[in-house]
Design an enzyme around this catalytic site. Structure first.
Site, short mmCIF file in Angstrom:
data_model
loop_
_atom_site.label_atom_id
_atom_site.label_comp_id
_atom_site.label_asym_id
_atom_site.label_seq_id
_atom_site.Cartn_x
_atom_site.Cartn_y
_atom_site.Cartn_z
N CYS A 88 1.02 -0.90 -0.60
CA CYS A 88 0.01 -0.20 -0.13
C CYS A 88 0.95 1.32 0.03
O CYS A 88 0.42 2.16 0.04
CB CYS A 88 -0.40 0.12 0.76
N HIS A 228 -2.89 6.92 2.96
CA HIS A 228 -3.26 5.95 2.58
C HIS A 228 -4.67 5.46 3.39
O HIS A 228 -5.09 5.84 4.74
CB HIS A 228 -2.28 5.08 2.73
N ASN A 258 -9.87 0.04 0.73
CA ASN A 258 -9.05 -0.34 0.98
C ASN A 258 -8.65 -1.04 -0.38
O ASN A 258 -8.97 -1.59 -0.76
CB ASN A 258 -8.43 -1.33 2.20
O1 UT7 Z 1 -3.78 -1.41 3.39
C1 UT7 Z 1 -2.32 -2.48 4.02
C2 UT7 Z 1 -2.80 -2.20 5.85
N1 UT7 Z 1 -3.37 -2.73 6.38
C3 UT7 Z 1 -3.93 -2.08 7.59
O2 UT7 Z 1 -3.81 -0.77 7.26
C4 UT7 Z 1 -5.57 -3.14 7.99
C5 UT7 Z 1 -5.57 -2.78 9.53
N2 UT7 Z 1 -6.11 -2.95 10.30
C6 UT7 Z 1 -7.81 -3.05 10.03
O3 UT7 Z 1 -7.54 -2.28 9.93
C7 UT7 Z 1 -8.26 -3.90 11.31
O4 UT7 Z 1 -7.78 -4.68 12.34
C8 UT7 Z 1 -9.03 -5.21 10.97
C9 UT7 Z 1 -10.50 -3.86 9.99
C10 UT7 Z 1 -8.75 -5.48 9.99
C11 UT7 Z 1 -10.06 -5.68 12.27
O5 UT7 Z 1 -10.40 -4.84 13.24
P1 UT7 Z 1 -10.62 -5.09 14.35
O6 UT7 Z 1 -11.01 -3.40 15.43
O7 UT7 Z 1 -8.43 -4.44 14.42
O8 UT7 Z 1 -10.42 -6.55 14.53
P2 UT7 Z 1 -10.44 -7.76 15.39
O9 UT7 Z 1 -9.64 -8.46 14.08
O10 UT7 Z 1 -8.99 -7.52 16.71
O11 UT7 Z 1 -11.05 -9.07 15.28
C12 UT7 Z 1 -12.03 -8.43 16.19
C13 UT7 Z 1 -13.11 -9.35 16.04
C14 UT7 Z 1 -13.43 -10.60 16.23
O12 UT7 Z 1 -13.87 -11.61 16.75
P3 UT7 Z 1 -13.55 -12.24 17.88
O13 UT7 Z 1 -12.33 -12.95 17.98
O14 UT7 Z 1 -13.35 -10.78 19.08
O15 UT7 Z 1 -15.29 -12.87 18.85
C15 UT7 Z 1 -12.99 -11.51 14.42
O16 UT7 Z 1 -13.21 -12.39 14.20
O17 UT7 Z 1 -14.17 -9.18 15.13
C16 UT7 Z 1 -14.55 -9.80 14.01
N3 UT7 Z 1 -14.35 -9.45 12.94
C17 UT7 Z 1 -15.84 -9.67 12.37
N4 UT7 Z 1 -16.71 -9.30 12.70
C18 UT7 Z 1 -17.85 -8.92 11.73
C19 UT7 Z 1 -13.19 -9.91 12.54
N5 UT7 Z 1 -14.12 -9.62 10.87
C20 UT7 Z 1 -14.85 -9.17 11.26
C21 UT7 Z 1 -16.03 -8.64 10.09
N6 UT7 Z 1 -17.31 -8.70 10.69
N7 UT7 Z 1 -16.00 -8.49 8.83
#
Ligand code: UT7
Length: 303
Positions: A88, A228, A258
């Site tokens: 990215c 970004h 993204n």
């Molecule tokens: O472009 C290149 C660089 N990329 C980035 O900068 C991406 C950076 N990361 C992010 O934007 C975020 O980490 C995400 C949007 C990918 C995820 O958000 P988060 O708040 O960090 O969530 P997490 O991965 O810590 O997951 C929290 C919970 C999990 O459930 P449990 O284990 O707490 O029960 C996930 O399974 O949210 C769950 N989860 C979802 N729930 C509903 C993850 N994706 C989803 C979803 N819908 N789509």
């Protein structure tokens, strides 16, 4: 398709819509549209280009480069062409490379494109990633000039130890395509989102500092920040840490999600079209992503 909700996606990412191109389109098709508009806006002809750089992680094919495909489609006969793979951060890397080529004195006009078809490498059975990524392209023409406008400083960095936080495992020489790699969904983006999130919120302020210091510019003098567009919460956290007004941040993640290397040039182009960014204003652009890579550019907008 997966267990998710509109509410989760909007509150955790800020994304409402994404663009997915039709199956018969590839990255070079999107790149061509963006490139043609940039060349027209610059008031030059494709034949004036000396170099074409395409930042992408979704090239049409492994080789030849998407930049070469674009060179042929544009009819830019005298332009050299190559791709840049920096996740990215690709557009910022490409802009810094263009800046150095211009400083070298041999090149007059360089086309810098960020173009992606991330829908092709997104696993629509993985809710951790499938709600995030989209397709798009953006482009700029940079030229050698003597006025006050242009690229004032750039900063690039990489930490390859973060390789497995955001990657596409198969299809290269480490793990060539096989029935097994397809069955195991190894041709799709794999991401440890929260680790990348942590990296991103630290990377943005560091990149801003690194690009302002050598130019002797204070953060308060910057008119707009084009970060970004990975997650609205990343932008909110970074902006709060840097104590800069939110209104100075260009945000369009809501409509595109993204789009990796395409996100910065697309956000830039929209802000220019909408009259938000004016000639003479100071911009800081920051990219971060796979590699891990990060980078920034300080630009005074205008010809
Ligand atoms: O472009 C290149 C660089 N990329 C980035 O900068 C991406 C950076 N990361 C992010 O934007 C975020 O980490 C995400 C949007 C990918 C995820 O958000 P988060 O708040 O960090 O969530 P997490 O991965 O810590 O997951 C929290 C919970 C999990 O459930 P449990 O284990 O707490 O029960 C996930 O399974 O949210 C769950 N989860 C979802 N729930 C509903 C993850 N994706 C989803 C979803 N819908 N789509």
């Amino acid at each position: 398709m997966v267990d998710t909700s509109d509410e989760w996606i909007i509150t955790r990412t800020g994304i409402r819509e994404r663009r997915i191109c039709s199956p018969d389109w590839a990255t070079s098709d999107l790149a061509l549209l963006a490139a043609e508009r940039a060349i027209k806006d610059a008031g030059i002809e494709a034949g004036d280009l000396d170099l074409i750089l395409v930042a992408t992680v979704t090239p049409d094919m492994v080789f030849p480069s998407t930049a070469c495909l674009l060179q042929a489609r544009l009819g830019a006969q005298k332009a050299a062409a190559f791709d840049i793979s920096a996740g990215c951060t690709g557009f910022i890397y490409a802009l810094a490379v263009a800046d150095r080529f211009l400083m070298g004195g041999d090149y007059r006009y360089i086309l810098v494109v960020g173009a992606e078809t991330l829908s092709r490498i997104t696993d629509y059975t993985d809710r951790n990633t499938c709600v995030l990524f989209g397709d798009g392209a953006g482009a700029v023409v940079v030229g050698r000039g003597s006025g006050p406008n242009g690229i004032l400083s750039t900063y690039l960095a990489a930490d390859g130890s973060g390789e497995s936080l955001l990657y596409l495992p198969a299809g290269g020489s480490r793990m060539p395509a096989s029935h097994q790699t397809v069955d195991e969904h190894l041709h799709y983006i794999q991401m440890q989102g929260n680790e990348v999130f942590r990296f991103a919120v630290n990377a943005i302020p560091e990149c801003v500092r690194q690009v302002l210091e050598p130019a002797g510019v204070s953060i308060y003098e910057v008119d707009h920040f084009v970060f970004h567009q990975a997650n609205i919460r990343i932008l909110q956290t970074a902006v709060k840490r840097m104590k800069i007004p939110w209104e100075k941040t260009i945000v369009n993640i809501e409509r595109y999600g993204n789009i990796s290397a395409a996100s910065i040039p697309l956000a830039l182009a929209e802000a220019v079209d909408e009259g938000i960014i004016h000639p003479g204003q100071l911009l800081v652009m920051v990219g971060f992503g796979a590699g891990l890579t990060m980078g920034s550019a300080l630009v005074r907008w205008g010809r």
